[in-house]
Write an enzyme that holds these catalytic residues in place. Structure first.
Site, PDB file in Angstrom:
ATOM      1  N   HIS A   1      -7.990   2.724  -3.881  1.00  0.00           N
ATOM      2  CA  HIS A   1      -7.828   2.422  -2.465  1.00  0.00           C
ATOM      3  C   HIS A   1      -9.009   1.562  -2.042  1.00  0.00           C
ATOM      4  O   HIS A   1     -10.059   1.565  -2.707  1.00  0.00           O
ATOM      5  CB  HIS A   1      -7.769   3.707  -1.637  1.00  0.00           C
ATOM      6  CG  HIS A   1      -7.303   3.498  -0.229  1.00  0.00           C
ATOM      7  ND1 HIS A   1      -6.140   2.829   0.082  1.00  0.00           N
ATOM      8  CD2 HIS A   1      -7.850   3.862   0.968  1.00  0.00           C
ATOM      9  CE1 HIS A   1      -5.979   2.803   1.392  1.00  0.00           C
ATOM     10  NE2 HIS A   1      -7.007   3.409   1.948  1.00  0.00           N
TER      11      HIS A   1
ATOM     12  N   ASP B   1      -9.670   1.743   7.990  1.00  0.00           N
ATOM     13  CA  ASP B   1      -8.680   2.006   6.945  1.00  0.00           C
ATOM     14  C   ASP B   1      -7.298   1.795   7.549  1.00  0.00           C
ATOM     15  O   ASP B   1      -6.832   2.595   8.360  1.00  0.00           O
ATOM     16  CB  ASP B   1      -8.835   3.441   6.428  1.00  0.00           C
ATOM     17  CG  ASP B   1      -7.862   3.765   5.291  1.00  0.00           C
ATOM     18  OD1 ASP B   1      -6.987   2.922   4.985  1.00  0.00           O
ATOM     19  OD2 ASP B   1      -7.977   4.860   4.720  1.00  0.00           O
TER      20      ASP B   1
ATOM     21  N   CYS C   1       0.863  -1.173   0.000  1.00  0.00           N
ATOM     22  CA  CYS C   1       0.000   0.000   0.000  1.00  0.00           C
ATOM     23  C   CYS C   1       0.901   1.224   0.000  1.00  0.00           C
ATOM     24  O   CYS C   1       1.371   1.646   1.043  1.00  0.00           O
ATOM     25  CB  CYS C   1      -0.912   0.015   1.225  1.00  0.00           C
ATOM     26  SG  CYS C   1      -2.324  -1.077   1.102  1.00  0.00           S
TER      27      CYS C   1
END
Length: 239
Positions: free
Chosen positions: A115, A131, A43
């Protein structure tokens, strides 16, 4: 930059703390954020100096969210129907998100090509966002998350508008698959080392990640919403 108090999309309840404390607290689905499965090197994004100079990068946050779905399914199976996976992207694959840990400037702005976040809606008027790449609390109530992470499309050019593909978590577990091909160079070598667990596969499909990232509402799983529709779907202030 629009401030939280001037956000034209969301208006906070007059007494947010009273609203939260007056009802039964939702189930604590996950341990603390550092204890959750998180492939940090999968990420990553680019915090540009301006919106005019953009570079897009892939991430692998869908696998982190898949692990969250698995945890709920195995440990809190009665709650899985209240959970959703949300892919955030747009046709230009340039999605600005604030308050991201990968951000380098004061506002922690990152530009993703897409995302993925996890939502838990235990009651119609209550929704939590998980998140793993955000510097916000884990979880954060949806109105606070949207205000600080997405802010508003009014400050952005149309190429940067955010769209949201919302999929029930149970469907995501059954149907999603990825062979991680998007994380390889043309010569077949890894851009970043892959997670140490097998790629997510189903009997029906070896790789369908693109179906989730693309934001054509007539194709792919779940439902595609714009920012205003997303807020209306998951944020219902007390009356």
């Amino acid at each position: 930059m629009a401030s939280e108090s001037k956000n034209p999309i969301i208006q906070r309840p007059t007494s947010e703390n009273n609203q939260i404390s007056s009802k039964k607290n939702p189930i604590n689905l996950f341990p603390k954020q550092p204890e959750c499965s998180h492939v940090s090197c999968y990420c990553f994004g680019y915090p540009p100096q301006s919106m005019e100079k953009l570079a897009t990068f892939s991430n692998e946050c869908e696998e982190n969210v898949y692990k969250l779905c698995q945890d709920v399914s195995s440990k809190h199976s009665s709650e899985i129907h209240k959970c959703f996976v949300v892919f955030v992207s747009n046709p230009s694959r340039t999605v600005p998100l604030w308050r991201q840990r990968a951000g380098k400037d004061e506002d922690k702005l990152v530009i993703w090509d897409y995302h993925v976040i996890f939502l838990y809606q235990p009651e119609p008027e209550k929704c939590l966002v998980y998140d793993l790449d955000s510097e916000l609390p884990f979880p954060t109530y949806v109105h606070k998350y949207v205000t600080e992470t997405f802010r508003t499309d009014h400050i952005l050019k149309p190429d940067y508008f955010r769209y949201f593909r919302v999929i029930p978590a149970s469907d995501f577990l059954k149907e999603f698959s990825s062979d991680r091909r998007h994380m390889k160079r043309p010569d077949g070598t890894w851009i970043k080392p892959p997670p140490n667990y097998p790629a997510i596969q189903t009997a029906a499909n070896a790789h369908n990640l693109e179906d989730y990232i693309q934001m054509d509402s007539s194709k792919g799983p779940g439902q595609v919403l714009n920012l205003t529709q997303f807020v209306q779907r998951f944020y219902k202030p007390a009356t």
